[in-house]
Design a protein around this motif. Sequence first.
Motif, PDB file in Angstrom:
ATOM      1  N   ALA A  69      38.042 -15.786  31.366  1.00  0.00           N
ATOM      2  CA  ALA A  69      37.998 -17.249  31.563  1.00  0.00           C
ATOM      3  C   ALA A  69      36.988 -17.583  32.670  1.00  0.00           C
ATOM      4  O   ALA A  69      36.155 -18.493  32.519  1.00  0.00           O
ATOM      5  CB  ALA A  69      39.380 -17.774  31.928  1.00  0.00           C
ATOM      6  N   ALA A  70      37.041 -16.834  33.783  1.00  0.00           N
ATOM      7  CA  ALA A  70      36.112 -17.091  34.896  1.00  0.00           C
ATOM      8  C   ALA A  70      34.680 -16.776  34.475  1.00  0.00           C
ATOM      9  O   ALA A  70      33.727 -17.471  34.835  1.00  0.00           O
ATOM     10  CB  ALA A  70      36.503 -16.246  36.106  1.00  0.00           C
ATOM     11  N   GLU A  71      34.549 -15.711  33.663  1.00  0.00           N
ATOM     12  CA  GLU A  71      33.209 -15.305  33.221  1.00  0.00           C
ATOM     13  C   GLU A  71      32.595 -16.378  32.305  1.00  0.00           C
ATOM     14  O   GLU A  71      31.406 -16.680  32.386  1.00  0.00           O
ATOM     15  CB  GLU A  71      33.323 -13.956  32.491  1.00  0.00           C
ATOM     16  CG  GLU A  71      32.010 -13.265  32.211  1.00  0.00           C
ATOM     17  CD  GLU A  71      31.301 -12.724  33.460  1.00  0.00           C
ATOM     18  OE1 GLU A  71      31.840 -12.838  34.570  1.00  0.00           O
ATOM     19  OE2 GLU A  71      30.174 -12.224  33.293  1.00  0.00           O
ATOM     20  N   ALA A  72      33.456 -16.944  31.430  1.00  0.00           N
ATOM     21  CA  ALA A  72      32.969 -18.009  30.530  1.00  0.00           C
ATOM     22  C   ALA A  72      32.517 -19.209  31.356  1.00  0.00           C
ATOM     23  O   ALA A  72      31.493 -19.846  31.070  1.00  0.00           O
ATOM     24  CB  ALA A  72      34.062 -18.414  29.542  1.00  0.00           C
ATOM     25  N   GLN A  73      33.284 -19.489  32.414  1.00  0.00           N
ATOM     26  CA  GLN A  73      32.917 -20.617  33.283  1.00  0.00           C
ATOM     27  C   GLN A  73      31.568 -20.363  33.962  1.00  0.00           C
ATOM     28  O   GLN A  73      30.748 -21.263  34.117  1.00  0.00           O
ATOM     29  CB  GLN A  73      33.968 -20.778  34.364  1.00  0.00           C
ATOM     30  CG  GLN A  73      34.539 -22.161  34.392  1.00  0.00           C
ATOM     31  CD  GLN A  73      35.740 -22.243  35.310  1.00  0.00           C
ATOM     32  OE1 GLN A  73      35.891 -21.428  36.216  1.00  0.00           O
ATOM     33  NE2 GLN A  73      36.586 -23.217  35.057  1.00  0.00           N
ATOM     34  N   ARG A  74      31.358 -19.115  34.353  1.00  0.00           N
ATOM     35  CA  ARG A  74      30.099 -18.744  35.013  1.00  0.00           C
ATOM     36  C   ARG A  74      28.916 -18.982  34.053  1.00  0.00           C
ATOM     37  O   ARG A  74      27.877 -19.505  34.441  1.00  0.00           O
ATOM     38  CB  ARG A  74      30.211 -17.261  35.405  1.00  0.00           C
ATOM     39  CG  ARG A  74      29.023 -16.697  36.120  1.00  0.00           C
ATOM     40  CD  ARG A  74      29.360 -15.262  36.545  1.00  0.00           C
ATOM     41  NE  ARG A  74      28.170 -14.487  36.778  1.00  0.00           N
ATOM     42  CZ  ARG A  74      27.985 -13.243  36.363  1.00  0.00           C
ATOM     43  NH1 ARG A  74      28.927 -12.608  35.694  1.00  0.00           N
ATOM     44  NH2 ARG A  74      26.868 -12.607  36.637  1.00  0.00           N
ATOM     45  N   ALA A  75      29.131 -18.575  32.783  1.00  0.00           N
ATOM     46  CA  ALA A  75      28.055 -18.714  31.795  1.00  0.00           C
ATOM     47  C   ALA A  75      27.760 -20.186  31.511  1.00  0.00           C
ATOM     48  O   ALA A  75      26.601 -20.632  31.552  1.00  0.00           O
ATOM     49  CB  ALA A  75      28.440 -17.993  30.505  1.00  0.00           C
TER      50      ALA A  75
END
Length: 547
Positions: free
Chosen positions: A38-44
């Motif tokens: 979830a955090a990684e998707a937000q980063r992208a």
Amino acid sequence: MAELLTGLGVSAGLAAGPVHRVAAAPQLPRPTPVADPAAEAQRAVGALTSVAAELARRAEAATDPTAAEILRAQVMMAEDPVLREAVTERVKSGTGAPHAIDAALAEHRAAFTAAGGYLAERVADLDDLRDRAVAVCLGEPMPGIPDPGEPFILGARDLAPADTAGLDPARVLALVTADGGPTSHTTIVARALGLPAVVRCPGILDVPDGTLVTLDGASGDVTIGVDAGTVAETRRRERRRRERLSATSGPGRTADGHPVALLANIGSAADLVDDAEGVGLFRTELLYLDRTEPPGLDEQVTTYAEVFAAAGGRKVVLRTLDAGADKPLPFLHAGAEPNPALGVRGLRTARRRPEVLATQLAAIAQAAGATGADVWVMAPMVTTPAEAAEFAGQARALGLPTAGAMVEVPAAALRAEVLLRQVDFLSIGTNDLSQYAFAADRLCGDLADLLDPWQPVLLELIGGCARAGVAAGKPVGVCGEAAADPALAVVLTGLGVTSLSMSARAIPAVRSALADRTLAECQQLAAAALAAPDAAAARAVAGQLSG
Ligand code: PEP
Ligand code: MG
């Protein structure tokens, strides 16, 4: 010890200062497992959002409308929900943010390439988007113009519109690129901004950022590792050169008084300057961009009248809509063409939508009537005398007395004499005439040598048109990039052209070059350039003879 690199000088002037290069595209790191999808998707998605914001800021600041247009299209790509969905899906299945962005954009890229035409031409913009978003994910500087906090010489492999849109001539002293050529984007931007520039100087890529260099945009010399005294002396010489140029004014004349009108290429009233004797090319495409339907008659009358009024009695040569190939318009080009540059472009679009040209000519006639301006109209991409006759007939029937044809196709150049029986003047578009004479796409950087306006074959075609003009007693001008090169402007004058139209900033240097030579000297230089075996030799021989 200073080292001399030599490239191709494409925009005259001297510059000195530290060189800083456009940041390189980021390299993808080795993939690592994603701990928190979830955090990684937000980063992208956050990276795409911040790139969209940065590009929107650049679009806002862009002074060149075409560049602003490209940037706005990039913002839309970065904000595209389909792209964001594709990135998020990849992250959810375990791919890290930079790799997910890279892969999703690679998929878009493949689809754009397969679609061909306009979309295929946008692939470089997608690549730029990818580089920016990946850099943000990795915490690296966004590729693009550096900001070293002092005036600098900008080095790059080549410059794209996205790089140069926000270029500030107060911070950037000059441009030097490894690739590019006389008609590349770098050259056009340098001339429009009045910046000295050297292209095809590959050694610049190996020079460490911050190294002091001097650059001569006429000779193509770039000297690496100079001392502070040389920097100061070079800047003094450049100041003196600019003072000399700004002291020149008045109509274009050779040393012995032969007149050659110096005109401006404009896209809107804002581009008009006092220094020009008139407008030699009013490109009207700006009004049609970003539309699903052409602008209405009243809107066009208002825009044209604004330009005619701003000209204040000086002549305005207006080119009717030049859509297609490098200037695609969705409402005229619904389906992709296999060879857009050889397709329905320029005047040919009137075959499909005659009412678009009819409305434009009616609007021009109304605006001319309302302002009393000296308006000349010309059609782009005229190929046959019959096309010229039809266009001129249509213009004259609406009360526009002076109708001309652009010479951009060899078929037209070779029949200039016959064309001139139908029209009142010719204007040679050397950008396209090079493209069609050499069968070399004008957007293809790899073919820059063929597109060089010093090519003796191009000069021969121009000379033929000019002779036809003299015989008919009608004006024949040049309005492509060739006219903005002071040394070439002298040669074109020797070939017999009657006017030179260029971006406004190029006018003082061209005026000064003409004022230094008699007509007979211009003719001698033209003969030497025509006899040269290739473009480089023509440029060199003209340079030697003029000392
Ligand atoms: C040309 O082709 O030289 C020209 C002046 O027109 P454009 O660059 O707008 O096609
Ligand atoms: Mg053209």
